[in-house]
Motif scaffolding. Structure first.
Motif, PDB file in Angstrom:
ATOM      1  N   LEU A 160      49.136 -15.068 128.338  1.00  0.00           N
ATOM      2  CA  LEU A 160      49.475 -15.798 129.554  1.00  0.00           C
ATOM      3  C   LEU A 160      50.133 -14.893 130.585  1.00  0.00           C
ATOM      4  CD1 LEU A 160      49.786 -18.456 131.141  1.00  0.00           C
ATOM      5  CD2 LEU A 160      51.956 -18.818 129.946  1.00  0.00           C
ATOM      6  N   LEU A 161      51.172 -14.163 130.182  1.00  0.00           N
ATOM      7  CA  LEU A 161      51.882 -13.293 131.124  1.00  0.00           C
ATOM      8  C   LEU A 161      51.008 -12.151 131.616  1.00  0.00           C
ATOM      9  CD1 LEU A 161      55.519 -13.086 129.743  1.00  0.00           C
ATOM     10  CD2 LEU A 161      54.834 -13.681 132.071  1.00  0.00           C
ATOM     11  N   PHE A 162      50.226 -11.568 130.709  1.00  0.00           N
ATOM     12  CA  PHE A 162      49.331 -10.485 131.123  1.00  0.00           C
ATOM     13  C   PHE A 162      48.313 -10.999 132.133  1.00  0.00           C
ATOM     14  CE2 PHE A 162      45.567  -7.776 130.702  1.00  0.00           C
ATOM     15  CZ  PHE A 162      46.137  -6.517 130.860  1.00  0.00           C
ATOM     16  N   LEU A 167      40.621 -15.942 130.750  1.00  0.00           N
ATOM     17  CA  LEU A 167      40.049 -14.818 130.001  1.00  0.00           C
ATOM     18  C   LEU A 167      41.126 -14.065 129.229  1.00  0.00           C
ATOM     19  CD1 LEU A 167      37.500 -13.384 132.616  1.00  0.00           C
ATOM     20  CD2 LEU A 167      36.977 -14.652 130.526  1.00  0.00           C
ATOM     21  N   SER A 168      42.292 -13.907 129.869  1.00  0.00           N
ATOM     22  CA  SER A 168      43.389 -13.214 129.210  1.00  0.00           C
ATOM     23  C   SER A 168      43.893 -14.003 128.003  1.00  0.00           C
ATOM     24  CB  SER A 168      44.529 -12.982 130.206  1.00  0.00           C
ATOM     25  OG  SER A 168      45.588 -12.275 129.600  1.00  0.00           O
ATOM     26  N   LEU A 169      43.980 -15.313 128.128  1.00  0.00           N
ATOM     27  CA  LEU A 169      44.411 -16.148 127.006  1.00  0.00           C
ATOM     28  C   LEU A 169      43.436 -16.050 125.836  1.00  0.00           C
ATOM     29  CD1 LEU A 169      45.629 -19.351 128.895  1.00  0.00           C
ATOM     30  CD2 LEU A 169      47.041 -17.836 127.496  1.00  0.00           C
ATOM     31  N   ILE A 170      42.156 -15.843 126.156  1.00  0.00           N
ATOM     32  CA  ILE A 170      41.131 -15.765 125.115  1.00  0.00           C
ATOM     33  C   ILE A 170      41.100 -14.387 124.460  1.00  0.00           C
ATOM     34  CG2 ILE A 170      38.637 -15.838 124.660  1.00  0.00           C
ATOM     35  CD1 ILE A 170      38.451 -17.938 126.919  1.00  0.00           C
ATOM     36  N   PHE A 171      41.163 -13.329 125.279  1.00  0.00           N
ATOM     37  CA  PHE A 171      40.905 -11.983 124.767  1.00  0.00           C
ATOM     38  C   PHE A 171      42.160 -11.167 124.470  1.00  0.00           C
ATOM     39  CE2 PHE A 171      36.964 -13.007 127.119  1.00  0.00           C
ATOM     40  CZ  PHE A 171      36.053 -12.842 126.077  1.00  0.00           C
ATOM     41  N   SER A 217      48.547 -10.650 118.538  1.00  0.00           N
ATOM     42  CA  SER A 217      48.629  -9.603 117.520  1.00  0.00           C
ATOM     43  C   SER A 217      48.294  -8.208 118.043  1.00  0.00           C
ATOM     44  CB  SER A 217      47.674  -9.938 116.361  1.00  0.00           C
ATOM     45  OG  SER A 217      46.343 -10.053 116.835  1.00  0.00           O
ATOM     46  N   TYR A 218      47.814  -8.109 119.277  1.00  0.00           N
ATOM     47  CA  TYR A 218      47.437  -6.805 119.814  1.00  0.00           C
ATOM     48  C   TYR A 218      48.665  -5.907 119.950  1.00  0.00           C
ATOM     49  CZ  TYR A 218      42.723  -8.441 120.948  1.00  0.00           C
ATOM     50  OH  TYR A 218      41.436  -8.911 120.885  1.00  0.00           O
TER      51      TYR A 218
END
Length: 201
Positions: free
Chosen positions: A72-74, A118-122, A126-127
């Motif tokens: 979300l933040l990214f 897209l950010s929430l999905i990808f 854990s990254y």
């Protein structure tokens, strides 16, 4: 850091919601420029935004471990940054009406919404390449630092007429500062995680 990340996410998400609501309203109603026919809705939206921020803060803080806060933040920070980059490009190519109209069409709050989704999905929690705390602090520091620099430059040049409206050159200072500090934050966060792993080994 839980409260800080939740607060920043809530503020930025509230601003995103305001932009989407206001843009959708103008698309469907097409108010006359300078007219007061949409003034009531504008006032309502402005008053609604801080309420949404408070609600988002409560939700994000309470469900911090369940929400993909990293994604979300990214997504929000990257999306807002990209919109400002497009503003800079549009300002520098002001003589080309076709390019300006194309950028104006692309640079809408719906682009921001797509980037967040897209950010929430990808971008998974854990990254390891993205340390949420370092990235958030670095991006926020870059924005605050560049904002103060722009205001100081205006003060020196006796052109401090607004605290919010920035021209293309001033926006460029902000986007470059946020980009540099964000990259440094990611690098430092990654190095710190490696050190922690070494100590724990």
């Amino acid at each position: 850091m839980r409260f800080l990340n939740s607060s920043i996410a809530a503020i930025l998400t509230g601003l995103v919601c305001f932009n989407i609501i206001f843009t959708t309203y103008t698309i469907f109603t097409k108010p006359t420029p300078g007219a007061a026919d949409g003034l009531g809705f504008i006032i309502f939206s402005v008053l609604l935004t801080p309420v949404l921020m408070i609600l988002f803060l409560i939700v994000f803080y309470r469900l911090y471990e369940r929400i993909n806060m990293k994604g979300l933040l990214f997504g929000v920070i990257t999306g807002l940054w990209l919109r400002e980059v497009l503003e800079v490009i549009q300002g520098f190519f002001y003589q080309s009406d076709q390019l300006k109209n194309t950028i104006r069409f692309i640079n809408s709050p719906y682009l921001l919404l797509i980037i967040i989704m897209l950010s929430l999905i990808f971008v998974r929690t854990s990254y390891k390449w993205l340390n949420l705390n370092s990235f958030t602090i670095a991006a926020t520091t870059g924005f605050v630092f560049s904002y103060i620099i722009v205001l100081l430059l205006r003060k020196i040049n006796n052109s401090l007429t607004s605290y919010f409206y920035f021209n293309s050159d001033e926006i460029l200072i902000v986007v470059l500062s946020v980009f540099i500090t964000s990259v440094l934050g990611i690098i430092i966060g990654k190095k710190n995680e490696k050190k922690i792993k070494i100590k724990q080994a």
